[in-house]
Design a protein around this motif. Structure first.
Motif, PDB file in Angstrom:
ATOM      1  N   PRO A  15      47.915   9.323 -61.116  1.00  0.00           N
ATOM      2  CA  PRO A  15      48.212  10.515 -60.776  1.00  0.00           C
ATOM      3  C   PRO A  15      46.155  11.151 -61.089  1.00  0.00           C
ATOM      4  N   VAL A  16      45.909  10.535 -61.600  1.00  0.00           N
ATOM      5  CA  VAL A  16      44.447  11.493 -62.542  1.00  0.00           C
ATOM      6  C   VAL A  16      43.469  10.944 -61.100  1.00  0.00           C
ATOM      7  N   ALA A  17      43.402   9.664 -60.067  1.00  0.00           N
ATOM      8  CA  ALA A  17      43.074   9.741 -58.848  1.00  0.00           C
ATOM      9  C   ALA A  17      43.426  10.460 -57.821  1.00  0.00           C
ATOM     10  N   GLY A  18      44.852  10.486 -57.836  1.00  0.00           N
ATOM     11  CA  GLY A  18      45.355  11.855 -57.136  1.00  0.00           C
ATOM     12  C   GLY A  18      44.530  13.426 -57.588  1.00  0.00           C
ATOM     13  N   LEU A  19      44.373  13.239 -58.525  1.00  0.00           N
ATOM     14  CA  LEU A  19      43.989  14.782 -59.446  1.00  0.00           C
ATOM     15  C   LEU A  19      42.263  14.946 -58.442  1.00  0.00           C
ATOM     16  N   MET A  20      41.455  13.903 -58.747  1.00  0.00           N
ATOM     17  CA  MET A  20      40.354  14.276 -58.799  1.00  0.00           C
ATOM     18  C   MET A  20      40.268  14.072 -56.707  1.00  0.00           C
ATOM     19  N   VAL A  21      40.806  13.582 -56.017  1.00  0.00           N
ATOM     20  CA  VAL A  21      40.897  13.688 -55.127  1.00  0.00           C
ATOM     21  C   VAL A  21      41.838  14.918 -53.711  1.00  0.00           C
ATOM     22  N   GLY A  22      42.302  15.751 -54.633  1.00  0.00           N
ATOM     23  CA  GLY A  22      43.108  17.454 -53.783  1.00  0.00           C
ATOM     24  C   GLY A  22      41.274  17.665 -54.818  1.00  0.00           C
ATOM     25  N   ILE A  23      40.490  17.790 -55.637  1.00  0.00           N
ATOM     26  CA  ILE A  23      39.584  18.259 -56.223  1.00  0.00           C
ATOM     27  C   ILE A  23      38.646  18.217 -55.275  1.00  0.00           C
ATOM     28  N   LEU A  24      38.412  16.942 -54.487  1.00  0.00           N
ATOM     29  CA  LEU A  24      37.335  16.879 -53.633  1.00  0.00           C
ATOM     30  C   LEU A  24      37.251  16.722 -52.095  1.00  0.00           C
ATOM     31  N   ALA A  25      38.986  17.386 -52.073  1.00  0.00           N
ATOM     32  CA  ALA A  25      38.589  17.546 -50.368  1.00  0.00           C
ATOM     33  C   ALA A  25      39.118  19.566 -50.325  1.00  0.00           C
ATOM     34  N   THR A  26      39.111  20.204 -51.951  1.00  0.00           N
ATOM     35  CA  THR A  26      39.121  21.297 -51.625  1.00  0.00           C
ATOM     36  C   THR A  26      37.557  21.323 -51.382  1.00  0.00           C
TER      37      THR A  26
ATOM     38  N   PRO B 247      50.044  15.248 -57.659  1.00  0.00           N
ATOM     39  CA  PRO B 247      48.647  14.892 -58.780  1.00  0.00           C
ATOM     40  C   PRO B 247      47.383  15.867 -57.515  1.00  0.00           C
ATOM     41  N   MET B 248      47.501  15.710 -56.254  1.00  0.00           N
ATOM     42  CA  MET B 248      46.538  16.011 -55.154  1.00  0.00           C
ATOM     43  C   MET B 248      46.288  17.707 -55.113  1.00  0.00           C
ATOM     44  N   VAL B 249      47.980  18.072 -55.571  1.00  0.00           N
ATOM     45  CA  VAL B 249      48.182  19.411 -55.230  1.00  0.00           C
ATOM     46  C   VAL B 249      47.112  20.582 -56.535  1.00  0.00           C
ATOM     47  N   PHE B 250      47.298  19.380 -57.811  1.00  0.00           N
ATOM     48  CA  PHE B 250      47.216  20.152 -58.896  1.00  0.00           C
ATOM     49  C   PHE B 250      45.511  19.815 -59.092  1.00  0.00           C
ATOM     50  N   GLY B 251      44.923  19.078 -58.088  1.00  0.00           N
ATOM     51  CA  GLY B 251      43.469  18.781 -58.000  1.00  0.00           C
ATOM     52  C   GLY B 251      43.257  20.155 -56.437  1.00  0.00           C
ATOM     53  N   ALA B 252      43.941  20.023 -56.053  1.00  0.00           N
ATOM     54  CA  ALA B 252      43.637  21.178 -55.090  1.00  0.00           C
ATOM     55  C   ALA B 252      42.958  22.809 -55.685  1.00  0.00           C
ATOM     56  N   ASN B 253      44.121  23.355 -56.819  1.00  0.00           N
ATOM     57  CA  ASN B 253      44.246  24.054 -57.647  1.00  0.00           C
ATOM     58  C   ASN B 253      43.087  24.890 -58.168  1.00  0.00           C
TER      59      ASN B 253
END
Length: 159
Positions: A54-65, A94-100
């Motif tokens: 989930p933390v890696a997914g969070l980082m992917v969402g942040i990077l993509a956004t 978690p990627m959507v969380f990263g997008a936020n």
């Protein structure tokens, strides 16, 4: 309050307009999902399967956004990929969380545009910081709850 024929017609026209644009938004998401199926195939499935943490997914969402400068675009891409079956829903959350959180980076960059005027910069940066803290606190609350509920559910996503 009395209803006039013009008011009713205007309200009906607005309602039909909202339905029209909602329909085309959903058609666009379906086309985006079909495009993922055609372009990605099995290779994207193996690429996204590497992001099971989930933390890696969070980082992917942040990077993509941060790269596209739009959390809406990132979230739409994640939803389309999950709808196409390229991305598991439990990985996409978690990627959507990263997008936020990525939105927090974007609004901080926008607030830097006011650096020439001290008062506007102070207000803009304060507003961006409030938005940042809201997103960070949401992720700090919901990401662990999502991970715990996903673990309880056997790894099939949260509640």
């Amino acid at each position: 309050m009395a209803f006039t024929p013009q008011g009713v017609a205007k309200g009906f026209g607005l309602f039909v307009g909202v339905l029209f644009f909602l329909y085309w938004f959903l058609v666009g998401l379906a086309l985006l999902g079909d495009g993922f199926k055609v372009i990605a195939g099995d290779s994207a499935g193996t690429l996204f399967s590497a992001v099971s943490n989930p933390v890696a997914g969070l980082m992917v969402g942040i990077l993509a956004t941060v790269l596209v400068q739009s959390s809406s675009t990132t979230t739409s891409i994640i939803v389309a990929a999950a709808g196409a079956g390229v991305l598991k829903v439990s990985t996409g959350i978690p990627m959507v969380f990263g997008a936020n959180i990525g939105t927090s980076v974007t609004n901080t960059i926008v607030s830097l545009g006011f650096v020439g005027d001290k008062e506007q910069y102070r207000r803009g940066f304060a507003g961006a910081t409030v938005h940042d803290m809201f997103n960070y606190m949401n992720v700090c609350l919901w990401l662990p709850l999502e991970a715990i509920s996903s673990a309880i559910n056997g790894g099939n996503g949260g509640l």
